[in-house]
Scaffold this active site. Structure first.
Site, PDB file in Angstrom:
ATOM      1  N   HIS A  62       0.848  -1.171  -0.016  1.00 43.29           N
ATOM      2  CA  HIS A  62      -0.061   0.032   0.068  1.00 43.29           C
ATOM      3  C   HIS A  62       0.892   1.130   0.054  1.00 43.29           C
ATOM      4  CE1 HIS A  62       0.926  -0.399   4.213  1.00 43.29           C
ATOM      5  NE2 HIS A  62       0.285   0.566   4.503  1.00 43.29           N
ATOM      6  N   HIS A  64       1.303   3.924   2.053  1.00 41.12           N
ATOM      7  CA  HIS A  64       1.852   4.519   3.152  1.00 41.12           C
ATOM      8  C   HIS A  64       3.458   4.521   3.013  1.00 41.12           C
ATOM      9  CE1 HIS A  64      -2.072   4.018   5.961  1.00 41.12           C
ATOM     10  NE2 HIS A  64      -1.968   5.313   5.270  1.00 41.12           N
ATOM     11  N   ASP A  66       5.931   4.352   4.753  1.00 41.21           N
ATOM     12  CA  ASP A  66       6.844   3.286   5.582  1.00 41.21           C
ATOM     13  C   ASP A  66       6.860   2.048   4.253  1.00 41.21           C
ATOM     14  OD1 ASP A  66       4.189   2.972   6.498  1.00 41.21           O
ATOM     15  OD2 ASP A  66       4.571   1.620   7.987  1.00 41.21           O
ATOM     16  N   HIS A  67       6.179   1.980   3.504  1.00 40.47           N
ATOM     17  CA  HIS A  67       6.269   0.658   2.657  1.00 40.47           C
ATOM     18  C   HIS A  67       6.688   1.090   1.318  1.00 40.47           C
ATOM     19  CE1 HIS A  67       3.852  -1.896   5.479  1.00 40.47           C
ATOM     20  NE2 HIS A  67       3.709  -0.605   6.125  1.00 40.47           N
ATOM     21  N   HIS A 142      -7.211  -1.771   5.552  1.00 40.14           N
ATOM     22  CA  HIS A 142      -6.151  -1.003   6.324  1.00 40.14           C
ATOM     23  C   HIS A 142      -7.050   0.233   6.159  1.00 40.14           C
ATOM     24  CE1 HIS A 142      -2.553   0.410   7.963  1.00 40.14           C
ATOM     25  NE2 HIS A 142      -2.047   0.741   7.119  1.00 40.14           N
ATOM     26  N   ASP A 213      -0.280  -3.851   5.934  1.00 43.29           N
ATOM     27  CA  ASP A 213      -0.515  -3.827   7.233  1.00 43.29           C
ATOM     28  C   ASP A 213      -2.286  -4.134   7.025  1.00 43.29           C
ATOM     29  OD1 ASP A 213       1.854  -2.302   7.490  1.00 43.29           O
ATOM     30  OD2 ASP A 213       1.029  -0.383   7.669  1.00 43.29           O
ATOM     31  N   HIS A 271       6.720  -5.297  11.707  1.00 44.65           N
ATOM     32  CA  HIS A 271       5.858  -3.899  11.661  1.00 44.65           C
ATOM     33  C   HIS A 271       5.843  -3.507  13.216  1.00 44.65           C
ATOM     34  CE1 HIS A 271       2.853  -1.025  10.426  1.00 44.65           C
ATOM     35  NE2 HIS A 271       3.761  -0.755   9.176  1.00 44.65           N
TER      36      HIS A 271
HETATM   37 ZN   LIG Z   1       2.983   0.441   7.806  1.00 48.94          ZN
HETATM   38 ZN   LIG Z   2      -0.082   1.490   6.576  1.00 47.37          ZN
END
Ligand SMILES: [Zn+2]
Ligand SMILES: [Zn+2]
Length: 305
Positions: A62, A64, A66-67, A142, A213, A271
């Site tokens: 996805h 976000h 952090d990915h 998510h 996530d 995570h």
């Molecule tokens: Zn994340």
């Molecule tokens: Zn996320």
């Protein structure tokens, strides 16, 4: 064939306590798949001696940061390394737009073809089919569209029973027929060699699933049923369960409940929230629900077996 997962990043939103944001390499023999690409992914690839030139597929769960914030840096490095081979990128719609804008304003024309395939959040979808494995996406719940990924070995041929096989006698046609699990017949239709007698079944097929996530969601269970290794996010501990629900994340114990219900062989947690320096208590909470639980460690490889 070696089937393993090497963790490059296992923290959530921000890097902390020496942990980086989500990224991992799934290796099947000579094929290496990058799953998620947090900010420090290309440094981690170098640190743990994974050649970025070996990557042909990148999967983004996805959008976000952090990915996926490491993606543009990696795409650029591959260009500067004079890559010419196709790179295929799977991710939610919009990821292509993000990349195109950066390439456009950086006036960068890549030396290699970059193919983008949008993922969707409707059921199990085949993304890749190679000689020895397949990769599927499946929906996760998510805050924005998000998918998990399932990597499955493909059925293999049966193995010949060495003591039974006289290579002079068994022709190539008989060998191919028997290895497919079929009896080999003579001209009259009589069984000349039986598959049961002349072959062993192949080793059981192995499966790996990645779920990050996601909020605690029992709808995941059928997609990850009986996998050998399940990577499931475990952002929070039990004490922060309300926060987990509010932010569409899971606790370690919830990940373990999914693993237990799905009959997986082993659960790998990842995570982690930056609020926890020490992850032992989180692991303990999960192990109380599902004893075959282990914890991600960057640079470490986990075998799918
Ligand atoms: Zn994340
Ligand atoms: Zn996320």
């Amino acid at each position: 064939m070696e089937f393993k997962v090497t963790i490059l990043g296992c923290n959530s939103a921000t890097p902390s306590h020496g942990r980086n944001q989500t990224s991992q390499v799934v290796s099947l023999g000579n094929s290496h798949l990058l799953v998620d690409c947090g900010e420090s992914t290309q440094f981690q690839l170098r640190k743990y001696k994974v050649q970025h030139s070996q990557l042909d597929y990148i999967f983004i769960a996805h959008l976000h940061g952090d990915h996926c914030l490491g993606l543009m840096g990696l795409i650029s490095t591959l260009h500067l390394s004079r890559r010419t081979r196709l790179l295929t990128l799977f991710g939610p719609p919009g990821l292509d737009e993000i990349i195109t804008v950066q390439l456009k304003y950086g006036n960068l024309k890549l030396h290699y073809p970059l193919r983008f395939v949008p993922t969707d959040t409707v059921g199990k979808t085949l993304l890749v089919e190679e000689e020895h494995f397949k990769v599927f996406s499946f929906p996760l719940k998510h805050r924005i569209p998000c998918t998990g990924f399932l990597v499955e070995e493909k059925p293999r041929l049966r193995n010949l029973v060495k003591e039974k096989v006289h290579f002079g006698k068994l022709g190539i046609e008989a060998i191919i027929t028997l290895r497919k699990g079929l009896d080999f017949l003579d001209e009259k239709g009589q069984v000349l060699y039986s598959a049961e007698e002349y072959t062993h079944p192949p080793a059981p097929l192995r499966k790996y699933a990645f779920c990050s996530d996601t909020v605690y969601d029992e709808e995941i269970i059928p997609y990850v049923q009986d996998v050998n290794l399940l990577y499931h996010e475990a952002t929070f501990m039990n004490i922060d369960q309300i926060r987990a629900k509010e932010t569409c994340h899971s606790t370690g114990a919830q990940a373990a409940a999914i693993a237990r219900a799905a009959g997986v062989k082993q659960l790998l947690l990842g995570h982690f929230s930056s609020r926890y320096r020490d992850l032992d208590p989180l692991l303990l909470e999960a192990k109380e629900v599902f004893s075959e639980t282990i914890i991600s460690e960057e640079g470490k490889s986990f075998w799918v077996e």
